[in-house]
Design an enzyme around this catalytic site. Structure first.
Site, PDB file in Angstrom:
ATOM      1  CE1 TYR A 156      -4.177   1.447  -0.249  1.00  0.00           C
ATOM      2  CE2 TYR A 156      -3.509   2.769   1.633  1.00  0.00           C
ATOM      3  CZ  TYR A 156      -4.379   2.508   0.599  1.00  0.00           C
ATOM      4  OH  TYR A 156      -5.471   3.324   0.405  1.00  0.00           O
ATOM      5  CE  LYS A 163      -6.993   6.373   0.423  1.00  0.00           C
ATOM      6  NZ  LYS A 163      -7.992   7.194  -0.285  1.00  0.00           N
TER       7      LYS A 163
HETATM    8  P1  NAD Z   1     -11.944   3.653  -8.449  1.00  0.00           P
HETATM    9  O1  NAD Z   1     -10.761   3.441  -9.338  1.00  0.00           O
HETATM   10  O2  NAD Z   1     -13.241   3.217  -8.939  1.00  0.00           O
HETATM   11  O3  NAD Z   1     -12.051   5.169  -7.999  1.00  0.00           O
HETATM   12  C1  NAD Z   1     -10.950   6.055  -7.930  1.00  0.00           C
HETATM   13  C2  NAD Z   1     -11.405   7.325  -8.599  1.00  0.00           C
HETATM   14  O4  NAD Z   1     -10.403   8.340  -8.481  1.00  0.00           O
HETATM   15  C3  NAD Z   1     -11.676   7.139 -10.102  1.00  0.00           C
HETATM   16  O5  NAD Z   1     -12.982   7.573 -10.386  1.00  0.00           O
HETATM   17  C4  NAD Z   1     -10.654   8.041 -10.759  1.00  0.00           C
HETATM   18  O6  NAD Z   1     -11.110   8.628 -11.959  1.00  0.00           O
HETATM   19  C5  NAD Z   1     -10.502   9.088  -9.673  1.00  0.00           C
HETATM   20  N1  NAD Z   1      -9.324   9.934  -9.888  1.00  0.00           N
HETATM   21  C6  NAD Z   1      -8.019   9.564  -9.961  1.00  0.00           C
HETATM   22  N2  NAD Z   1      -7.264  10.648 -10.221  1.00  0.00           N
HETATM   23  C7  NAD Z   1      -8.113  11.712 -10.297  1.00  0.00           C
HETATM   24  C8  NAD Z   1      -7.950  13.095 -10.549  1.00  0.00           C
HETATM   25  N3  NAD Z   1      -6.747  13.630 -10.777  1.00  0.00           N
HETATM   26  N4  NAD Z   1      -9.059  13.898 -10.540  1.00  0.00           N
HETATM   27  C9  NAD Z   1     -10.271  13.385 -10.315  1.00  0.00           C
HETATM   28  N5  NAD Z   1     -10.505  12.088 -10.075  1.00  0.00           N
HETATM   29  C10 NAD Z   1      -9.424  11.256 -10.092  1.00  0.00           C
HETATM   30  O7  NAD Z   1     -11.543   2.899  -7.079  1.00  0.00           O
HETATM   31  P2  NAD Z   1     -12.248   2.902  -5.649  1.00  0.00           P
HETATM   32  O8  NAD Z   1     -11.687   1.735  -4.939  1.00  0.00           O
HETATM   33  O9  NAD Z   1     -13.715   3.057  -5.776  1.00  0.00           O
HETATM   34  O10 NAD Z   1     -11.618   4.200  -4.956  1.00  0.00           O
HETATM   35  C11 NAD Z   1     -12.415   5.228  -4.382  1.00  0.00           C
HETATM   36  C12 NAD Z   1     -11.837   5.682  -3.052  1.00  0.00           C
HETATM   37  O11 NAD Z   1     -11.989   4.637  -2.101  1.00  0.00           O
HETATM   38  C13 NAD Z   1     -10.353   6.003  -3.092  1.00  0.00           C
HETATM   39  O12 NAD Z   1     -10.094   7.115  -2.248  1.00  0.00           O
HETATM   40  C14 NAD Z   1      -9.736   4.755  -2.506  1.00  0.00           C
HETATM   41  O13 NAD Z   1      -8.453   4.974  -1.953  1.00  0.00           O
HETATM   42  C15 NAD Z   1     -10.768   4.472  -1.436  1.00  0.00           C
HETATM   43  N6  NAD Z   1     -10.711   3.116  -0.849  1.00  0.00           N
HETATM   44  C16 NAD Z   1     -10.816   2.017  -1.647  1.00  0.00           C
HETATM   45  C17 NAD Z   1     -10.754   0.755  -1.088  1.00  0.00           C
HETATM   46  C18 NAD Z   1     -10.823  -0.482  -1.937  1.00  0.00           C
HETATM   47  O14 NAD Z   1     -10.390  -1.552  -1.476  1.00  0.00           O
HETATM   48  N7  NAD Z   1     -11.381  -0.419  -3.139  1.00  0.00           N
HETATM   49  C19 NAD Z   1     -10.592   0.613   0.308  1.00  0.00           C
HETATM   50  C20 NAD Z   1     -10.507   1.754   1.096  1.00  0.00           C
HETATM   51  C21 NAD Z   1     -10.567   3.013   0.499  1.00  0.00           C
END
Ligand code: NAD
Length: 256
Positions: A156, A163
């Site tokens: 990570y 984060k």
């Molecule tokens: P995802 O890839 O679907 O979403 C990530 C989003 O970030 C995408 O829509 C992407 O277009 C956007 N993004 C990246 N760079 C960008 C920029 N410069 N401007 C605007 N948007 C931008 O993946 P996800 O897992 O749904 O991630 C969403 C959030 O959840 C993130 O903050 C991620 O760290 C967090 N998260 C995810 C998990 C997991 O296991 N999936 C766990 C905990 C937290």
């Protein structure tokens, strides 16, 4: 039963596709009667997001790259023109270079570190600055975070540092915006298979380890994260600010 977000407007950033946590959150907000503004990055994704928005009753799609100040300005312009105050904002955005999510953390480059921080953490501050004036009857800002902010999760790496900054920013923003009755919180989701998550080396091992050891003996589900986001955006969450809420099948309490 009255809907929890009836008459509310919400801006959700981070819908890329059907697997995005932001999409699950948008669906839950739509179910609860919210008017939605879905911000996505890049024209290429826009068609997909437009299609997803069509499934919802009152959802509008906008472009916003959080690293481009003009995009942030045009976002607030559109929201201002909508003629209704904004009530909730969801920040579901993160990015790091793939190589920084696979090699040892000590090899993180300066540019890779700064990129992850800019997209994944600083953007919460600029988003808060842009949207707080639109939340003139109070509101809620929710970010998405992960356990890797406070514990070492293999691979990570740079995103853990981002984060950690994001979670600290949640607390400082909550302090700044509390007097305006704007609450700022983060949901710490357990690992869920999404496009971003697949970029982390050995992500499927994290899924398996959690399913084996978490109190619920399974992984968290997108719908559980989404319903927690509804709670935070609704009046039910009115007493909660500056918090990190874990929606992770209980994994975070386990030591061994
Ligand atoms: P995802 O890839 O679907 O979403 C990530 C989003 O970030 C995408 O829509 C992407 O277009 C956007 N993004 C990246 N760079 C960008 C920029 N410069 N401007 C605007 N948007 C931008 O993946 P996800 O897992 O749904 O991630 C969403 C959030 O959840 C993130 O903050 C991620 O760290 C967090 N998260 C995810 C998990 C997991 O296991 N999936 C766990 C905990 C937290």
């Amino acid at each position: 039963m009255p809907k929890l977000l009836e008459g509310r407007s919400a801006l959700i950033l981070g819908v890329a596709n059907r697997w995005s946590l932001a999409y699950a959150i948008a669906q839950a907000f739509a179910r609860e009667g919210a008017r939605l503004f879905l911000a996505c990055r890049g024209e290429r994704r826009r068609d997909t997001v437009e299609e997803l928005a069509e499934e919802m009753e009152d959802a509008h799609v906008l472009n916003c790259d959080v690293t481009v100040p003009e995009d942030m300005e045009s976002l607030t312009g559109v929201l201002e023109k909508s003629g209704r105050p904004l009530d909730a904002v969801v920040h579901s955005v993160a990015f790091a270079n793939r190589e920084d999510l696979s090699r040892p953390f000590i090899q993180t480059s300066r540019s890779g570190y700064l990129l992850a921080q800019e997209v994944s953490a600083y953007s919460l501050i600029s988003l808060a600055r842009a949207t707080a004036p639109l939340m003139n009857r109070g509101g809620s800002l929710t970010a998405l975070t992960y356990l890797g902010a406070t514990r070492v999760v293999p691979n990570y790496n740079v995103m853990g540092a981002a984060k950690a900054a994001l979670e600290a920013s949640v607390r400082y923003l909550a302090s700044d915006l509390g007097p305006s009755n704007i609450r700022v919180n983060a949901i710490s989701a357990g690992p869920i298979k999404t496009t971003s998550a697949r970029g982390i080396k050995n992500f499927s091992k994290a899924l398996n380890d959690v399913a084996e050891r978490a109190p619920f003996r399974r992984n968290a589900e997108p719908g559980e994260v989404a319903d927690t986001a509804v709670f935070l955006a609704s009046d039910l969450g009115r007493g909660v600010t500056g918090n990190i809420l874990y929606v992770d099948a209980g994994f975070q309490i386990m030591a061994l």
